[in-house]
Design a protein around this motif. Structure first.
Motif, mmCIF file in Angstrom:
data_model
loop_
_atom_site.group_PDB
_atom_site.id
_atom_site.type_symbol
_atom_site.label_atom_id
_atom_site.label_comp_id
_atom_site.label_asym_id
_atom_site.label_seq_id
_atom_site.Cartn_x
_atom_site.Cartn_y
_atom_site.Cartn_z
ATOM 1 N N ARG A 49 0.844 -1.203 0.000
ATOM 2 C CA ARG A 49 0.000 0.000 0.000
ATOM 3 C C ARG A 49 0.876 1.249 0.000
ATOM 4 N NH1 ARG A 49 -4.921 -0.655 4.250
ATOM 5 N NH2 ARG A 49 -3.490 0.559 5.518
ATOM 6 N N HIS B 73 -4.328 2.134 -4.525
ATOM 7 C CA HIS B 73 -3.183 3.044 -4.467
ATOM 8 C C HIS B 73 -1.931 2.307 -3.995
ATOM 9 C CE1 HIS B 73 -5.690 7.013 -4.261
ATOM 10 N NE2 HIS B 73 -5.714 6.431 -5.429
ATOM 11 N N SER C 45 -12.177 -1.859 -4.993
ATOM 12 C CA SER C 45 -11.788 -0.538 -5.482
ATOM 13 C C SER C 45 -11.619 0.486 -4.368
ATOM 14 C CB SER C 45 -12.846 -0.032 -6.477
ATOM 15 O OG SER C 45 -14.131 -0.020 -5.873
ATOM 16 N N SER C 46 -11.421 0.029 -3.133
ATOM 17 C CA SER C 46 -11.177 0.982 -2.051
ATOM 18 C C SER C 46 -9.803 1.620 -2.225
ATOM 19 C CB SER C 46 -11.269 0.281 -0.699
ATOM 20 O OG SER C 46 -10.200 -0.632 -0.522
ATOM 21 N N GLU C 47 -9.605 2.758 -1.577
ATOM 22 C CA GLU C 47 -8.355 3.494 -1.751
ATOM 23 C C GLU C 47 -7.143 2.669 -1.346
ATOM 24 O OE1 GLU C 47 -6.304 7.609 -0.064
ATOM 25 O OE2 GLU C 47 -8.479 7.462 -0.219
ATOM 26 N N SER D 57 -7.041 -4.021 1.577
ATOM 27 C CA SER D 57 -8.103 -3.343 2.313
ATOM 28 C C SER D 57 -7.811 -3.395 3.808
ATOM 29 C CB SER D 57 -9.444 -4.011 2.013
ATOM 30 O OG SER D 57 -9.446 -5.348 2.507
ATOM 31 N N SER E 31 -16.334 -1.375 -10.932
ATOM 32 C CA SER E 31 -16.035 -1.374 -9.504
ATOM 33 C C SER E 31 -17.196 -1.874 -8.651
ATOM 34 C CB SER E 31 -15.648 0.041 -9.048
ATOM 35 O OG SER E 31 -16.691 0.958 -9.327
ATOM 36 N N LEU F 279 -0.143 11.548 -8.479
ATOM 37 C CA LEU F 279 -0.909 10.358 -8.841
ATOM 38 C C LEU F 279 -0.732 10.056 -10.324
ATOM 39 C CD1 LEU F 279 -3.019 8.271 -7.750
ATOM 40 C CD2 LEU F 279 -4.790 9.781 -8.677
ATOM 41 N N GLU G 295 -2.147 4.344 -9.470
ATOM 42 C CA GLU G 295 -3.534 3.912 -9.275
ATOM 43 C C GLU G 295 -3.826 2.687 -10.141
ATOM 44 O OE1 GLU G 295 -8.046 5.787 -9.254
ATOM 45 O OE2 GLU G 295 -6.499 6.711 -10.496
#
Length: 987
Positions: free
Chosen positions: A79, A288, A282-284, A274, A951, A310, A110
């Motif tokens: 992450r 990322h 598709s959570s941040e 996650s 997503s 980004l 991303e």
């Protein structure tokens, strides 16, 4: 041919599964592809022609490499906050120092969903966005046939070495001069999987016979899957990775010098993780990942530390291609990361950007008919024209400020054009196979209509269908429909520009599918004709249906319709668990009202109204003579007296309290696991239990839960199965203690060397033993001598074996979910369903609703990230595909599965019910599964260009598809257990 309602529903569901498979194959499409071209490596586009006569650029070849050697260190599930956050400063000091003060460029890359390893490797190496169906083939990675960086490097004579995840070896066979692959799916291995990579480093870094070195570390990902991102194991693993990066970087620097080109170290992640440690959504935290470029060619960073820019993960492929002097992959939608080439001259930078823009514009032309109107294409042409003007000034020898300012302007134009082109191509991520989708949709909708039209007969006392096989085959409608479908098939397949899966099938298979569609159409028209015919004729022997419009039935209809309609909104799909929690809570309140009516209202009515109530309790007493159910001896004596005495007893108040007990259980379960999207980040009781400070509390809860499971399950088992269940549950606790989830009171600091494999296999033996014992009893009752009691015992033992398997696969903090599942089933069986005498259809829908709710109580959601992959490797020493898929699917769908099997156990054990009760249950389960999947497939077809199609809607579609296949298997089991009984009582 006569078919019982269960066999009919099972057949319909199998046909529907075929339609779902065909639809999924068409819906999950092939990403945008460049047309096949035979180009020599040197056939790169020339620089834009300068305006004016007689001026021609002399640069027509691909630029020379910028870097001599490139090392890619891919840390699985890294992450961005693991590097750029507080944990990066604490556990990765060397990397943090390089990022803040060294010769490096830092970005946040991303990744597009699905965030699983194989599609992300494809994205990194090809620059294209993989199809969503890659989630399914992730377990068995096929050879990558698309144009990619690895193939271009091998073609150019680059020597590539790889160590790590063997997915690379499957994707790129015969591309590496040296490799050592390790399986990525054995998630219980935290250390050896990384040591197997690091052991090669000292030897390889001393050598000069390689150009590209790729290292893929898996340990961090495995830690996340098993213990989560906040585990105390994460810190040491990050420190280990930091030391490895330091070793590689210093080794590369020591070999640089003189006139040789600099080396490049790339550090990246394929995806993040996650808050539960999984990925796929598709959570941040999942999309990322850090992207670091470290090289002596860059200037040292100075000034305050800023937040990394980004970029897209697909940008890496084109950036590395230019850095290695290779052609950009034809299907790449990525744009160049320009700061990496900031040290090069203005002409070189413009040349790099022009090559990238030319490749993207070419890809756009081949996938978009009206490409000339695309904003990205227009911007590129403007930048290209400005580039030509700059070249003219450059060739004229102009080195004034005008040349520099114009060059900066052209750079800015190119960067804007590349981003717009990349965005346009990314939006065209796929081409849907509409023909296959429509054929699948037609089959699914025909099955749904057939089931709906069959409801009166399916839920009647006879529950049998007369299925005429010959009339459809000789009817005019059948042949007209079949000929029309054949004509459409020929037209579509001969005119389709893109490859269609249904057209690629053999003609024999295609004809078979079209005959099936035609036969279903004839069946629908026949059913409609019979309904109209029966409505006009006087009924001599009317079909008695058990259906009536009570409050429960209205709730069932309204709840089903409301849930189906909610599937059209992305927010309702993300938070679908809230819908099911609301429905089961409302159901409990409706049941409470029904209980109050029976216990209070009927007492005050005429005694003749009490007759059904007395019959209900008499049936309980009769059933208890044949079956060991949970009614005490005192209650049995009361049943033998009169109804009014029994109603005034303790059983009455327990029944009245049971809906509230169930509501309390459901509320406790909701606080155990936060799921969905909007509130998934909030702390819950599960997170509190799994933290390292509360290991003792988790151990105590797990032990109590296992004892409760034994108490709730053993009551209907044979003595041998009881002993096996007790030993199996002890083995479950031992397994969790061996892998460090829980502790033994007398072994606080012991280190187990078996990794739980021995303990888990010990449990598997008892699971198989219990299931085998139950299967033996079932075969005796079905084949040797029909015996209802033996059949009921056999079904319960099969159910008990599945409960033991679920206890093994569930994480320790989820064991209370299993306890409450069994507790609610027991309470509803003894104090709601039997006293109120609900019919089989109502009880089946209740089971289905609670099964859906328990799917989410487990912590599941409609996102891929909540699938507990670690469950697929319990007790396995190495990765085995079929057992891993089975165990993962069982762990994910344990809630719906256990409720479905409990329904079969309950309906089979109720001697006072209609002999068609099991068939009714099977039919209702098939109908309840067919309605949402049919409507959702129509909705998702209309929403296929929705912003959240990949997503939100696509993961839900995969869940629906898998659920159809699982329900089909359940209905097959129902059908096998559905046999006629000698008595025929009103259901």
């Amino acid at each position: 041919m006569r078919l019982r309602s269960g066999a009919f529903a099972c057949s319909c569901l199998l046909v529907e599964a075929l339609g779902v498979a065909l639809f999924l194959r068409g819906f999950f499409p092939v990403p945008v592809r460049s047309l096949p071209r035979r180009e020599a490596r040197g056939d790169a586009p020339a620089e834009p022609a300068p305006p004016g006569p007689g001026m021609v650029s002399n640069w027509t070849n691909i630029p020379l490499p910028v870097f001599k050697k490139v090392v890619i260190v891919l840390i699985d599930a890294l992450r961005d906050d693991f590097v750029f956050g507080s944990r990066g400063k604490q556990f990765m000091p060397y990397t943090t120092e390089i990022v803040e003060k060294g010769t490096s460029y830092s970005f946040i890359a991303e990744a597009k969903p699905p965030t699983v390893t194989m599609p992300r490797i494809k994205a990194l190496m090809t620059g294209c966005i993989p199809g969503f169906i890659d989630v399914i083939v992730n377990l068995n990675s096929p050879v990558l046939l698309d144009d990619n960086l690895i193939r271009q490097a091998k073609t150019a004579g680059k020597r590539i070495i790889f160590y790590g995840d063997d997915t690379w070896v499957k994707l790129f066979p015969k591309h590496f001069v040296e490799y050592d692959g390790t399986t990525s799916f054995f998630v219980s291995d935290f250390t050896e999987v990384d040591d197997n990579v690091t052991r090669h480093l000292d030897r390889v870094l001393k050598r000069e016979d390689w150009d590209l070195l790729i290292l893929h570390y898996l340990g961090l990902d495995h830690i996340g899957h098993v213990t989560g991102p906040n585990s105390p194991l994460v810190g040491p693993k990050l420190r280990e990775m930091d030391n490895i990066l330091k070793k590689i970087h210093l080794s590369l620097l020591s070999k640089e010098g003189g006139t040789s080109l600099p080396s490049l170290l790339v550090v990246c992640g394929d995806h993040g993780m996650s808050e539960t440690g999984n990925h796929g959504g598709s959570s941040e935290g999942e999309v990322h990942t850090p992207l670091l470029f470290i090289s002596s060619a860059f200037e040292k960073r100075s000034g305050p530390v800023t937040k990394p820019e980004l970029v897209q993960q697909t940008d890496l492929a084109s950036t590395l291609a230019v850095g290695l002097g290779l052609p950009i992959s034809r299907n790449s939608v990525g744009s160049l990361i320009l700061p990496v080439f900031g040290s090069k001259t203005m002409r070189e930078q413009l040349r790099f950007l022009h090559l990238n823009g030319f490749q993207l514009s070419k890809l756009l032309q081949e996938n978009t008919p009206a490409y000339e109107k695309d904003p990205g294409y227009e911007h590129f042409k403007i930048a290209e024209k400005s580039h030509g003007n700059w070249i003219k000034l450059y060739l004229e020898g102009n080195d004034s400020e005008i040349l520099l300012n114009l060059g900066k302007k052209v750079l800015k134009q190119y960067v804007e054009a590349l981003k717009t082109l990349s965005s346009s191509l990314s939006k065209q991520v796929a081409q849907y196979d509409m023909y296959s989708m429509m054929m699948g949709t037609v089959i699914i909708m025909e099955v749904l209509l057939l089931l709906l039209l069959s409801i009166p007969k399916a839920l009647s006392n006879q529950a049998e269908f007369e299925v005429p096989l010959s009339p459809p085959l000789y009817s005019l409608l059948f042949y007209l429909t079949f000929l029309m479908l054949c004509a459409v098939h020929v037209i579509v397949c001969t005119s389709a520009e893109s490859l269609c899966y249904f057209c690629s099938m053999s003609w024999l298979t295609a004809v078979g599918v079209m005959m099936l569609i035609s036969a279903l159409m004839c069946g629908i028209f026949s059913a409609v004709a019979k309904i109209f015919e029966n409505s006009r004729l006087p009924l001599k022997n009317p079909v008695v249906s058990t259906f009536s419009w009570s409050e429960i039935n209205v709730l069932i209809l309204a709840g089903t319709a409301g849930h189906v309609l909610s599937l059209g909104a992305s927010s309702f799909i993300e938070e679908e668990h809230q819908t099911w929690y609301f429905l089961i809570n409302t159901l409990c309140l409706a049941v409470c009202q029904e209980l109050c009516r029976n216990y209070f209202f009927l007492e005050e009515c005429n005694p003749r109204h009490n007759t059904p109530v007395k019959q209900n309790f008499d049936s309980i007493r009769v059933t208890s003579q044949y079956k060991n159910i949970d009614i005490s001896a005192a209650d049995s004596l009361k049943l033998g007296k009169d109804t009014s005495e029994f109603v005034k007893g303790s059983h009455k108040w327990i029944s009245l309290a049971s809906p509230w007990v169930i509501l309390i259980c459901c509320r406790l379960l909701r606080s155990l696991n936060q799921t969905g999207v909007q509130w998934a980040h909030r702390p819950d009781f599960g997170h509190w239990l799994t933290s390292s400070e509360h290991e003792s509390e988790l151990s105590f809860l797990a032990a109590i839960s296992l004892l409760m499971i034994f108490f709730l399950v053993q009551r209907k088992c044979s003595l041998v199965s009881k002993i096996a269940m007790a030993l199996g549950l002890l083995g479950v606790y031992s397994y969790r203690a061996a892998i460090g989830n829980v502790i033994f009171p007398w072994q606080h600091d012991s280190k187990d060397i078996s990794k739980g494999i021995t303990e888990a296999r010990f449990v598997y033996v008892f699971v198989l033993g219990i299931v085998f014992t139950g299967t033996k009893d079932l075969l005796k009752s079905q084949v040797v001598s029909p015996d209802t009691s033996m059949k009921s015992t056999g079904l319960w033992e099969v159910y008990s074996g599945l409960v033991l398997l679920a206890a093994l696969l569930f994480r320790p903090h989820n064991l209370p979910v299993l306890v409450f599942c069994l507790l609610i089933q027991t309470v509803m069986t003894n104090y709601i369903w039997r006293p109120l005498k609900f019919d089989a259809a109502q009880i089946s829908v209740m089971h289905y609703w609670f099964g859906q709710a328990f799917f989410f109580f487990q912590g599941n959601s409609n996102g891929i990230a909540t699938v507990d992959v670690s469950a697929g490797f319990v007790g396995l020493e190495s990765y085995m595909e079929i057992p891993a898929i089975f165990l993962t699917a069982f762990a994910a769908y344990a809630g719906p599965l256990l409720w479905a099997i409990h329904l079969l156990c309950y309906l089979s054990s109720e001697l006072g019910r209609n002999s068609a009760a099991v068939g009714h249950g099977c039919f209702c389960y098939a109908l309840m599964r067919s309605i949402p999947v049919a409507i959702y497939i129509v909705l998702v077809t209309g929403l296929r260009y929705h912003l959240f199609i990949w997503s939100v809607f696509s993961p839900k579609l995969l869940y629906e598809g898998v659920h159809v296949f699982i329900t089909a298997a359940i209905c097959l089991f129902f059908t096998a257990m559905d046999q006629n009984r000698s008595h025929n009582v009103q259901d």
